[in-house]
Design a protein around this motif. Sequence first.
Motif, PDB file in Angstrom:
ATOM      1  N   GLU A  14       0.832  -1.205   0.000  1.00  0.00           N
ATOM      2  CA  GLU A  14       0.000   0.000   0.000  1.00  0.00           C
ATOM      3  C   GLU A  14       0.863   1.250   0.000  1.00  0.00           C
ATOM      4  OE1 GLU A  14      -3.624   2.105   2.580  1.00  0.00           O
ATOM      5  OE2 GLU A  14      -2.610   0.311   3.350  1.00  0.00           O
ATOM      6  N   GLN A  15       1.890   1.266   0.824  1.00  0.00           N
ATOM      7  CA  GLN A  15       2.798   2.416   0.870  1.00  0.00           C
ATOM      8  C   GLN A  15       3.511   2.592  -0.468  1.00  0.00           C
ATOM      9  OE1 GLN A  15       6.345   1.917   3.172  1.00  0.00           O
ATOM     10  NE2 GLN A  15       6.645   4.119   3.504  1.00  0.00           N
ATOM     11  N   ALA A  16       3.998   1.478  -1.029  1.00  0.00           N
ATOM     12  CA  ALA A  16       4.709   1.545  -2.311  1.00  0.00           C
ATOM     13  C   ALA A  16       3.792   2.075  -3.405  1.00  0.00           C
ATOM     14  CB  ALA A  16       5.236   0.162  -2.686  1.00  0.00           C
ATOM     15  N   TYR A  17       2.554   1.614  -3.424  1.00  0.00           N
ATOM     16  CA  TYR A  17       1.600   2.050  -4.448  1.00  0.00           C
ATOM     17  C   TYR A  17       1.302   3.539  -4.316  1.00  0.00           C
ATOM     18  CZ  TYR A  17      -2.686   2.448  -7.175  1.00  0.00           C
ATOM     19  OH  TYR A  17      -3.634   2.844  -8.094  1.00  0.00           O
ATOM     20  N   GLU A  18       1.072   4.004  -3.107  1.00  0.00           N
ATOM     21  CA  GLU A  18       0.752   5.422  -2.887  1.00  0.00           C
ATOM     22  C   GLU A  18       1.919   6.318  -3.286  1.00  0.00           C
ATOM     23  OE1 GLU A  18      -0.452   5.725   1.176  1.00  0.00           O
ATOM     24  OE2 GLU A  18      -2.433   4.833   0.825  1.00  0.00           O
ATOM     25  N   LEU A  19       3.133   5.910  -2.941  1.00  0.00           N
ATOM     26  CA  LEU A  19       4.311   6.701  -3.319  1.00  0.00           C
ATOM     27  C   LEU A  19       4.491   6.732  -4.837  1.00  0.00           C
ATOM     28  CD1 LEU A  19       6.867   5.494  -0.609  1.00  0.00           C
ATOM     29  CD2 LEU A  19       5.935   7.815  -0.825  1.00  0.00           C
ATOM     30  N   ASN A  20       4.167   5.619  -5.470  1.00  0.00           N
ATOM     31  CA  ASN A  20       4.406   5.492  -6.907  1.00  0.00           C
ATOM     32  C   ASN A  20       3.405   6.256  -7.765  1.00  0.00           C
ATOM     33  OD1 ASN A  20       6.065   4.337  -8.986  1.00  0.00           O
ATOM     34  ND2 ASN A  20       4.379   2.951  -9.475  1.00  0.00           N
ATOM     35  N   GLN A  21       2.377   6.832  -7.166  1.00  0.00           N
ATOM     36  CA  GLN A  21       1.396   7.596  -7.946  1.00  0.00           C
ATOM     37  C   GLN A  21       1.956   8.923  -8.434  1.00  0.00           C
ATOM     38  OE1 GLN A  21      -1.313   5.783  -8.941  1.00  0.00           O
ATOM     39  NE2 GLN A  21       0.047   4.404  -7.793  1.00  0.00           N
ATOM     40  N   LYS A  22       3.066   9.347  -7.859  1.00  0.00           N
ATOM     41  CA  LYS A  22       3.718  10.575  -8.320  1.00  0.00           C
ATOM     42  C   LYS A  22       4.701  10.245  -9.441  1.00  0.00           C
ATOM     43  CE  LYS A  22       3.403  12.982  -3.876  1.00  0.00           C
ATOM     44  NZ  LYS A  22       4.159  13.680  -2.803  1.00  0.00           N
ATOM     45  N   LYS A  23       4.682  11.038 -10.484  1.00  0.00           N
ATOM     46  CA  LYS A  23       5.565  10.792 -11.616  1.00  0.00           C
ATOM     47  C   LYS A  23       7.041  10.944 -11.257  1.00  0.00           C
ATOM     48  CE  LYS A  23       2.238  12.064 -15.214  1.00  0.00           C
ATOM     49  NZ  LYS A  23       1.961  12.939 -16.377  1.00  0.00           N
ATOM     50  N   SER A  24       7.307  11.613 -10.154  1.00  0.00           N
ATOM     51  CA  SER A  24       8.691  11.812  -9.735  1.00  0.00           C
ATOM     52  C   SER A  24       9.227  10.624  -8.939  1.00  0.00           C
ATOM     53  CB  SER A  24       8.792  13.075  -8.869  1.00  0.00           C
ATOM     54  OG  SER A  24       7.948  12.981  -7.732  1.00  0.00           O
ATOM     55  N   THR A  25       8.413   9.547  -8.824  1.00  0.00           N
ATOM     56  CA  THR A  25       8.807   8.353  -8.077  1.00  0.00           C
ATOM     57  C   THR A  25       9.125   7.212  -9.039  1.00  0.00           C
ATOM     58  OG1 THR A  25       7.415   8.958  -6.190  1.00  0.00           O
ATOM     59  CG2 THR A  25       8.052   6.649  -6.366  1.00  0.00           C
ATOM     60  N   CYS A  26      10.076   6.373  -8.663  1.00  0.00           N
ATOM     61  CA  CYS A  26      10.363   5.171  -9.439  1.00  0.00           C
ATOM     62  C   CYS A  26      10.437   3.972  -8.495  1.00  0.00           C
ATOM     63  CB  CYS A  26      11.666   5.303 -10.223  1.00  0.00           C
ATOM     64  SG  CYS A  26      13.155   5.318  -9.201  1.00  0.00           S
ATOM     65  N   ILE A  27      10.090   2.809  -9.027  1.00  0.00           N
ATOM     66  CA  ILE A  27      10.201   1.553  -8.296  1.00  0.00           C
ATOM     67  C   ILE A  27      11.539   0.913  -8.648  1.00  0.00           C
ATOM     68  CG2 ILE A  27       9.236  -0.746  -7.944  1.00  0.00           C
ATOM     69  CD1 ILE A  27       7.483   1.406  -6.790  1.00  0.00           C
ATOM     70  N   LEU A  28      12.291   0.524  -7.631  1.00  0.00           N
ATOM     71  CA  LEU A  28      13.575  -0.130  -7.864  1.00  0.00           C
ATOM     72  C   LEU A  28      13.374  -1.631  -8.001  1.00  0.00           C
ATOM     73  CD1 LEU A  28      15.782   1.666  -5.177  1.00  0.00           C
ATOM     74  CD2 LEU A  28      15.481   2.277  -7.585  1.00  0.00           C
ATOM     75  N   GLY A  29      13.886  -2.199  -9.061  1.00  0.00           N
ATOM     76  CA  GLY A  29      13.912  -3.650  -9.190  1.00  0.00           C
ATOM     77  C   GLY A  29      15.332  -4.090  -8.885  1.00  0.00           C
ATOM     78  N   GLY A  30      16.015  -4.644  -9.902  1.00  0.00           N
ATOM     79  CA  GLY A  30      17.425  -4.963  -9.729  1.00  0.00           C
ATOM     80  C   GLY A  30      18.318  -3.772 -10.013  1.00  0.00           C
ATOM     81  N   MET A  31      17.716  -2.704 -10.585  1.00  0.00           N
ATOM     82  CA  MET A  31      18.421  -1.452 -10.920  1.00  0.00           C
ATOM     83  C   MET A  31      19.495  -1.627 -11.992  1.00  0.00           C
ATOM     84  SD  MET A  31      18.920   1.222  -7.825  1.00  0.00           S
ATOM     85  CE  MET A  31      19.563   2.374  -9.046  1.00  0.00           C
ATOM     86  N   LEU A  32      19.363  -2.629 -12.823  1.00  0.00           N
ATOM     87  CA  LEU A  32      20.402  -2.866 -13.819  1.00  0.00           C
ATOM     88  C   LEU A  32      20.204  -2.043 -15.080  1.00  0.00           C
ATOM     89  CD1 LEU A  32      20.666  -6.648 -13.136  1.00  0.00           C
ATOM     90  CD2 LEU A  32      22.459  -4.970 -12.754  1.00  0.00           C
ATOM     91  N   TRP A  33      18.954  -1.817 -15.474  1.00  0.00           N
ATOM     92  CA  TRP A  33      18.694  -0.932 -16.611  1.00  0.00           C
ATOM     93  C   TRP A  33      18.526   0.503 -16.118  1.00  0.00           C
ATOM     94  CZ3 TRP A  33      20.402  -3.820 -20.007  1.00  0.00           C
ATOM     95  CH2 TRP A  33      20.004  -5.145 -20.193  1.00  0.00           C
TER      96      TRP A  33
END
Length: 266
Positions: A14-33
């Motif tokens: 829920e926290q991750a989803y709410e933060l990600n609604q802003k275009k200035s936010t990104c979700i980190l995966g493996g961060m390789l690309w």
Amino acid sequence: MLKIKNYVKAESLEQAYELNQKKSTCILGGMLWLKMSSRSFQTAVDLSGLGLDQIEETEEEFSIGAMVTLRQMEKHEGLNRFSDNAAAESVKSIVGVQFRNLATVGGSIFGRFGFSDVLTFFLALDTYVELYHGGIIPLEQFAKQPYDRDILIRLIVKKTKADCVYLSYRNTKTDFPVVTCAISSLDGKGCAVIGARPGRAQRIELPDAWREMITQEEGREKLAEQTAARMTFGSNMRASAQYREQLAKVLLKRGLKQFAEERSGN
């Protein structure tokens, strides 16, 4: 250079989803690309603390968390046994072991990259994605959708009776693929997936008589021609559209031959 102002290790989806609604936010995966891009983000959200890094197997399905690495997928005995080792085959040429120890399944699938071996492979199976907001939908449907601000939780691979073959062509080992190809039989119904067209992987259902067609060289060639003709190809720095189409026909023909030989016990 990648610039991140704030780092947040998410405590809940829920926290991750709410933060990600802003275009200035990104979700980190493996961060390789992501780390190779020249972008600036106000906030980067890390999902590594949410328990999404496991492959769970039941009698009905595989549940593959978004933070599962490509190396985990490559080495998972159950998934490879189910897919005739196509899971390992689909990722073994992606850069190297160090890279695959960091790159995530979720990053590969959510990115819906045209060059994605992972997307090509999973499209050939009875696969679904679970999104925090969007719920559970078929991967084929998800792959066609535009990018949004949802959170990918996991992949669900149903244990539909399956046989699978995976092939790809690269100009040099560990490079991006020029064409990817997966062929599968799901409860007897055949499908072929071609990726790196260079657009997103495209799935085509094979005709009802496909099993009879692949028993002979002429039938395999005809089926490969028909399947490639139903797909679209484009050009980029790695190959022209015409070259990709010819490669797709070759990989389809090889895959169908391999499929026929392995199922006949030859």
